[in-house]
Scaffold this motif. Structure first.
Motif, PDB file in Angstrom:
ATOM      1  N   THR A   5       0.852  -1.185   0.000  1.00 29.81           N
ATOM      2  CA  THR A   5       0.000   0.000   0.000  1.00 29.81           C
ATOM      3  C   THR A   5       0.886   1.232   0.000  1.00 29.81           C
ATOM      4  O   THR A   5       1.802   1.346   0.804  1.00 29.81           O
ATOM      5  CB  THR A   5      -0.913   0.016   1.241  1.00 29.81           C
ATOM      6  OG1 THR A   5      -1.689  -1.181   1.255  1.00 29.81           O
ATOM      7  CG2 THR A   5      -1.839   1.204   1.217  1.00 29.81           C
ATOM      8  N   TYR A  13      -2.790   3.934  -3.002  1.00 33.83           N
ATOM      9  CA  TYR A  13      -2.707   2.910  -4.047  1.00 33.83           C
ATOM     10  C   TYR A  13      -2.470   1.564  -3.382  1.00 33.83           C
ATOM     11  O   TYR A  13      -1.639   1.443  -2.493  1.00 33.83           O
ATOM     12  CB  TYR A  13      -1.559   3.207  -5.014  1.00 33.83           C
ATOM     13  CG  TYR A  13      -1.701   4.511  -5.749  1.00 33.83           C
ATOM     14  CD1 TYR A  13      -2.400   4.572  -6.946  1.00 33.83           C
ATOM     15  CD2 TYR A  13      -1.139   5.683  -5.248  1.00 33.83           C
ATOM     16  CE1 TYR A  13      -2.533   5.776  -7.626  1.00 33.83           C
ATOM     17  CE2 TYR A  13      -1.269   6.884  -5.920  1.00 33.83           C
ATOM     18  CZ  TYR A  13      -1.965   6.926  -7.114  1.00 33.83           C
ATOM     19  OH  TYR A  13      -2.095   8.112  -7.783  1.00 33.83           O
ATOM     20  N   GLU A  14      -3.187   0.551  -3.828  1.00 34.08           N
ATOM     21  CA  GLU A  14      -2.971  -0.811  -3.354  1.00 34.08           C
ATOM     22  C   GLU A  14      -2.407  -1.621  -4.515  1.00 34.08           C
ATOM     23  O   GLU A  14      -3.038  -1.737  -5.562  1.00 34.08           O
ATOM     24  CB  GLU A  14      -4.274  -1.432  -2.863  1.00 34.08           C
ATOM     25  CG  GLU A  14      -4.806  -0.772  -1.610  1.00 34.08           C
ATOM     26  CD  GLU A  14      -6.072  -1.431  -1.095  1.00 34.08           C
ATOM     27  OE1 GLU A  14      -6.477  -2.465  -1.655  1.00 34.08           O
ATOM     28  OE2 GLU A  14      -6.646  -0.903  -0.140  1.00 34.08           O
TER      29      GLU A  14
END
Length: 51
Positions: A5, A13-14
């Motif tokens: 992450t 954002y993953e």
């Protein structure tokens, strides 16, 4: 599978990466690092050793 992450400002954002094959992750990472090493360049731009 590797999960990560990343938060930049207000956006998160993953990331997920899936590796397939029989090679261990350490081998894949080492290969990738070696591919990103720039070629050695001469300081003076030439191959001769003259003065």
């Amino acid at each position: 599978m590797e999960q990560q992450t990343i938060t930049i400002g207000q956006v998160t954002y993953e990331l997920r990466r899936v590796f397939q094959g029989t090679r261990p992750l350490s081998d894949l990472m080492a290969e990738r690092i070696v591919q990103n090493i720039p070629a050695v360049q001469s300081v003076d731009g030439g191959d001769s050793h003259g003065v």
